[in-house]
Design an enzyme around this catalytic site. Structure first.
Site, PDB file in Angstrom:
ATOM      1  N   GLY A 193      58.386  81.741 -17.509  1.00  6.73           N
ATOM      2  CA  GLY A 193      59.800  82.065 -17.366  1.00  6.73           C
ATOM      3  C   GLY A 193      60.145  83.523 -17.567  1.00  6.73           C
TER       4      GLY A 193
ATOM      5  N   GLY B 297      54.600  82.330 -13.794  1.00  2.00           N
ATOM      6  CA  GLY B 297      54.504  82.064 -12.359  1.00  2.00           C
ATOM      7  C   GLY B 297      55.122  83.231 -11.611  1.00  2.00           C
TER       8      GLY B 297
ATOM      9  N   CYS C 109      71.054  76.240  11.351  1.00  2.79           N
ATOM     10  CA  CYS C 109      72.400  75.750  11.640  1.00  2.79           C
ATOM     11  C   CYS C 109      73.113  75.315  10.368  1.00  2.79           C
ATOM     12  CB  CYS C 109      72.324  74.605  12.623  1.00  2.79           C
ATOM     13  SG  CYS C 109      71.776  75.179  14.206  1.00  2.79           S
TER      14      CYS C 109
END
Ligand SMILES: *Cc1c(COP(=O)(O)O)cnc(C)c1O
Length: 435
Positions: free
Chosen positions: A249, A293, A362
């Site tokens: 984190g 990470g 879209c």
């Protein structure tokens, strides 16, 4: 020239470079959208963590949380750097095994591991399973019995720490889908099962308090909570842990508002806090494990796009559309994540206007960046978005049937394709006919 806030340079032509290579040439060679990683930055980030443990002389493990970006080449870099690896699914485990990652350095996470996932993990003798809940203890027990094996485990606990607008508060009842609750006695109940289990080797506790955290004090608070519980267990059960895993984190810079601290600081703060508790309780120092990470890969990667349609709404804004969007970078649409970017082929041209960068899906929500300052933009310019190395490719999806983009690694002045661009044939390969 150096790009402000991001670890990249501009060459003499005024083009953005990555790892010494001209990004416009990479875009031409491989097409766009394209993820490009500077591998030397990945290695530097990894070494900031591993090097600090070494410098402090503390036994630790740095496990790369592979959900941030998992591919065979990426995991091979992590293997070369001597890291361990977190996986949270059979797919991530499969990729790790395919990459030749040492099985004993793989750790498995997940709040709903299936029988099959656990079976595979135990079959391959991975280094550790981080147990999340009571159901999982039953599954692991049954599988260990069936395979006649033992395995190292950690127990994930929720320390009950939340952030509230810069002020950190401890919460009495934790509301999280992950882990055993420390406050309501669940964790102690699980401890008793695990500690006395005949084939589970209970190594210690795990906690992960969140993501994109810029201060060390939350980690220190979490560590305090763990030691409070551990002190009880030592008195009651004469138990001391071999391992404390304090999660990941650690924050990175996406925009100039983010102010990351050096990664060394996190490791030093964690080690110091653990050392204080250890000496206070008179127990031996556990191994400290962490799980970065984003902080390993985030700032090492950029995404290159080709600019196509532009639409000026006088007095309101100008939209420029790129050939990717929420299919290759879901974070802006998913949680309003902010990014910075430059026009790669005009990286030093004076800024003349602000435009908003739209993806081509879209969905009105498919906007990558609002109000980006740019020089005069033209069709076919190349846009480079920074800090897309984590949770970009790993969250890529096939919405509108856009194939997943290719990934290129650059290092020592050379480029290598490490994930091929998907073809339309790939896209329909699992479709079966109904006529
Ligand atoms: C996501 C996660 C990490 C990594 O988080 P980053 O913010 O990418 O460093 C580490 N440990 C656990 C358990 C996670 O769920």
């Amino acid at each position: 020239m150096i790009i402000e806030n991001h670890p990249f340079q501009v060459n003499q032509k005024g083009h953005l470079e990555i790892g010494g290579l001209d990004t416009t040439l990479l875009a031409e060679k491989y097409g766009t959208p394209l993820y490009v990683y500077d591998v030397s930055i990945i290695r530097e980030n990894a070494r900031a963590f591993t090097g600090t443990f070494k410098d402090l002389g503390v036994k630790g493990r740095v496990a790369y949380a592979s959900k941030a970006f998992s591919s065979i080449a990426m995991l091979q870099v992590m293997k070369q750097e001597g890291l361990c690896l977190d996986v949270v699914s059979e797919g991530e485990l499969f990729t790790a095994l395919k990459s030749g990652f040492p099985e004993e350095r793989i750790h498995m996470h997940g709040n709903n591991k299936s029988y099959h996932e656990i079976f595979m993990a135990i079959e391959h003798n991975i280094g550790c399973i981080v147990i999340d809940n009571f159901y999982e203890i039953e599954l692991i027990s049954a599988i260990l019995e069936k395979q006649q094996k033992e395995i190292d485990v950690l127990m994930r606990v929720t320390p009950g720490i939340e952030s509230k607008t810069h002020q950190y508060i401890m919460t009495g009842n934790e509301d999280s889908k992950f882990g055993f609750n420390l406050q309501n006695g669940q964790a102690e109940k699980a401890f008793n099962i695990l500690h006395n289990h005949k084939s589970i080797r209970f190594k210690g506790l795990h906690c992960h308090i969140g993501s994109q955290i810029f201060e060390t004090d939350r980690f220190e608070l979490a560590t305090d909570v763990l030691f409070k519980e551990l002190s009880e267990w030592r008195k009651k059960y004469d138990y001391t842990p071999d391992v404390l895993n304090l999660g990941g984190g650690f924050g990175i810079r996406y925009t100039k508002e983010d102010e990351p601290i050096p990664y060394q600081n996190y490791v030093e703060a964690l080690v110091q806090t653990v050392e204080e508790h250890v000496s206070e309780q008179g127990i031996s120092m556990p191994e400290i494990w962490i799980e970065p990470g984003r902080s390993i890969v985030g700032n090492s990667g950029i995404t290159l796009y080709t600019i196509g349609a532009m639409k000026e709404i006088p007095g309101i804004r100008t939209y420029i559309s790129v050939d990717g969007g929420m299919t290759d970078n879901l974070r802006p649409a998913l949680y309003g994540a902010k990014y910075e970017a430059v026009i790669a082929n005009k990286a030093v041209d004076p800024v003349t206007e602000k435009v908003s960068v739209a993806g081509k899906c879209c969905e009105s929500g498919d906007m990558l960046i609002w109000d980006l300052p740019v020089p005069n933009v033209e069709n076919s310019d190349i846009l480079a978005v920074f800090s897309t190395g984590a949770y970009g490719y790993s969250m890529a999806n096939h919405y509108n049937r856009f194939p997943k983009a290719a990934v290129v690694f650059v290092e020592n002045g050379s480029d290598k394709l490490v994930v091929q661009r998907e073809s339309y044939q790939d896209m329909v390969k699992n479709d079966l006919s109904y006529e």
